[in-house]
Scaffold this motif. Structure first.
Motif, short mmCIF file in Angstrom:
data_model
loop_
_atom_site.label_atom_id
_atom_site.label_comp_id
_atom_site.label_asym_id
_atom_site.label_seq_id
_atom_site.Cartn_x
_atom_site.Cartn_y
_atom_site.Cartn_z
N CYS A 99 -5.98 -57.01 -22.75
CA CYS A 99 -4.57 -56.61 -22.74
C CYS A 99 -4.30 -55.58 -21.64
O CYS A 99 -3.22 -55.59 -21.03
N ASN A 100 -5.27 -54.70 -21.43
CA ASN A 100 -5.08 -53.58 -20.51
C ASN A 100 -6.33 -53.35 -19.67
O ASN A 100 -7.45 -53.59 -20.12
N ILE A 101 -6.10 -52.83 -18.46
CA ILE A 101 -7.16 -52.31 -17.61
C ILE A 101 -6.85 -50.85 -17.34
O ILE A 101 -5.73 -50.51 -16.93
N ASN A 102 -7.84 -49.98 -17.55
CA ASN A 102 -7.64 -48.54 -17.36
C ASN A 102 -8.23 -48.09 -16.03
O ASN A 102 -9.35 -48.47 -15.66
N VAL A 103 -7.45 -47.27 -15.31
CA VAL A 103 -7.91 -46.64 -14.07
C VAL A 103 -8.05 -45.14 -14.34
O VAL A 103 -7.06 -44.47 -14.67
N LEU A 104 -9.24 -44.63 -14.21
CA LEU A 104 -9.48 -43.20 -14.41
C LEU A 104 -9.14 -42.44 -13.14
O LEU A 104 -9.74 -42.70 -12.08
N PRO A 105 -8.20 -41.50 -13.18
CA PRO A 105 -7.80 -40.78 -11.96
C PRO A 105 -8.95 -40.04 -11.28
O PRO A 105 -9.00 -39.97 -10.05
N GLY A 106 -9.84 -39.44 -12.05
CA GLY A 106 -10.99 -38.77 -11.47
C GLY A 106 -10.74 -37.31 -11.15
O GLY A 106 -9.71 -36.72 -11.51
N ARG A 107 -11.71 -36.70 -10.48
CA ARG A 107 -11.69 -35.28 -10.17
C ARG A 107 -11.37 -35.02 -8.70
O ARG A 107 -11.59 -35.87 -7.85
N CYS A 108 -10.92 -33.79 -8.45
CA CYS A 108 -10.91 -33.23 -7.10
C CYS A 108 -11.70 -31.93 -7.16
O CYS A 108 -11.29 -30.98 -7.84
N LEU A 109 -12.83 -31.90 -6.49
CA LEU A 109 -13.70 -30.73 -6.55
C LEU A 109 -13.46 -29.74 -5.42
O LEU A 109 -14.06 -28.67 -5.39
N ASN A 110 -12.57 -30.10 -4.50
CA ASN A 110 -12.17 -29.20 -3.42
C ASN A 110 -10.66 -29.04 -3.50
O ASN A 110 -9.90 -29.89 -3.02
N LEU A 111 -10.20 -27.97 -4.12
CA LEU A 111 -8.78 -27.81 -4.41
C LEU A 111 -7.92 -27.75 -3.14
O LEU A 111 -6.71 -27.99 -3.20
N GLN A 112 -8.52 -27.43 -2.00
CA GLN A 112 -7.76 -27.42 -0.75
C GLN A 112 -7.30 -28.84 -0.37
O GLN A 112 -6.37 -29.00 0.40
N ARG A 113 -7.93 -29.84 -0.96
CA ARG A 113 -7.58 -31.24 -0.66
C ARG A 113 -6.81 -31.90 -1.80
O ARG A 113 -6.62 -33.10 -1.81
N LEU A 114 -6.38 -31.12 -2.80
CA LEU A 114 -5.76 -31.68 -3.99
C LEU A 114 -4.55 -32.55 -3.66
O LEU A 114 -4.38 -33.64 -4.23
N GLY A 115 -3.71 -32.11 -2.75
CA GLY A 115 -2.54 -32.90 -2.37
C GLY A 115 -2.92 -34.25 -1.80
O GLY A 115 -2.30 -35.28 -2.12
N GLU A 116 -3.95 -34.27 -0.98
CA GLU A 116 -4.44 -35.51 -0.38
C GLU A 116 -5.00 -36.45 -1.45
O GLU A 116 -4.78 -37.66 -1.43
N TYR A 117 -5.70 -35.88 -2.40
CA TYR A 117 -6.27 -36.67 -3.49
C TYR A 117 -5.17 -37.26 -4.36
O TYR A 117 -5.23 -38.43 -4.76
N LYS A 118 -4.15 -36.46 -4.66
CA LYS A 118 -3.06 -36.96 -5.49
C LYS A 118 -2.32 -38.10 -4.80
O LYS A 118 -1.93 -39.09 -5.45
N ALA A 119 -2.13 -37.98 -3.49
CA ALA A 119 -1.46 -39.05 -2.75
C ALA A 119 -2.28 -40.33 -2.77
O ALA A 119 -1.75 -41.44 -2.91
N THR A 120 -3.59 -40.19 -2.64
CA THR A 120 -4.48 -41.36 -2.69
C THR A 120 -4.43 -42.01 -4.07
O THR A 120 -4.41 -43.24 -4.18
N LEU A 121 -4.40 -41.20 -5.11
CA LEU A 121 -4.32 -41.74 -6.47
C LEU A 121 -3.06 -42.58 -6.64
O LEU A 121 -3.12 -43.68 -7.21
N LEU A 122 -1.94 -42.10 -6.16
CA LEU A 122 -0.69 -42.85 -6.30
C LEU A 122 -0.79 -44.20 -5.59
O LEU A 122 -0.36 -45.23 -6.12
#
Length: 259
Positions: A99-122
């Motif tokens: 019925c469903n497939i789950n995508v785990l967003p995951g971690r960002c271990l370098n907070l200076q790149r958090l914005g870049e990681y969030k954009a990639t997740l989207l």
């Protein structure tokens, strides 16, 4: 209420192939698996058919997330690896028809790149939602509490709503985990009442401890009543770690499955 047994956490005294029969024997009509890829899809299909079980959900591969890594879905350098993981999931999904497939967003271990990681997740969630839509399978993603998994990119209900709004894909839904959001101190009942239309799958464990209902402080009478009396028609996944053996942890199933 329709409950699934999460075979990655329940009946773990047995090899994975034997957990299907155990789930059926203990009253489940459906199962879910975090990562099924250790078994060929054809073998899983045979096990499901033999026990007359439905497979409700499994995850896209998340690389080393469970071993402390960042996962796949948000890491800019792993875009190609994420797409390859989606292709692997599609091959399994074509045979197993969850019925469903789950995508785990995951971690960002370098907070200076958090914005870049969030954009990639989207971007990756949009890609996955489109891919699984071709099979008529809902794509879900979940928030994981930051106590158990520090650095997880989506760790709250508001974070899930923000991601959902930004991706804005008709085949993307939230996977709501009662344990994780209870661990973050959130009002699970209030959120479920307000946002059930955007929830594709629900999972639960008691909190604290992540054991079976009755082992912690979660009011499952209230939460399961909210789910049962809502318009939600999906499954509810038992994704907990039994405090003893799984069989002795299932008293809740007789209580709530009849509601």
């Amino acid at each position: 209420m329709r409950f699934t047994a999460n075979l990655s956490l329940l009946f773990t005294d047995l090899p994975l192939p034997e957990r299907f029969q155990a789930a059926k024997q203990h009253g489940f009509e459906a199962v879910e698996i975090q990562f099924p890829y250790e078994l060929p899809a054809e073998q899983i299909l045979e096990l499901l058919d033999h026990q007359d079980l439905q497979l409700v959900l499994f995850n896209v591969d998340a690389d080393t997330l469970l071993q402390g890594g960042e996962g796949l879905a948000a890491v800019p350098e792993k875009r190609d690896q994420f797409k390859a993981a989606v292709e692997q999931t599609l091959a399994y999904a074509e045979r197993l028809k969850p019925c469903n497939i789950n995508v785990l967003p995951g971690r960002c271990l370098n907070l200076q790149r958090l914005g870049e990681y969030k954009a990639t997740l989207l971007e990756n969630l949009d890609y996955a939602a489109s891919a699984f839509a071709e099979l008529g399978i809902k794509t879900v993603f979940e928030a994981v509490n930051s106590h158990d998994m520090p650095g997880f990119i989506v760790d709250s209900s508001l974070g899930m709503l923000d991601v959902l709004a930004k991706v804005d894909h008709p085949n993307l839904f939230m996977q709501y985990d009662i344990y994780h959001m209870s661990r973050m101190g959130e009002d699970c009942g209030g959120f479920l009442r307000q946002h059930m239309d955007n929830i594709g799958h629900i999972q639960f464990a008691d909190c604290p401890g992540r054991g079976q209902p009755g082992s912690g402080a979660v009011d499952f009478d209230a939460l399961f009543d909210i789910i049962a009396t809502s318009d939600y028609r999906g499954w509810v996944g038992a994704e907990y770690r039994p405090t003893a053996d799984t069989a002795s942890s299932l008293a809740w199933l007789k209580t709530y499955a009849v509601k």
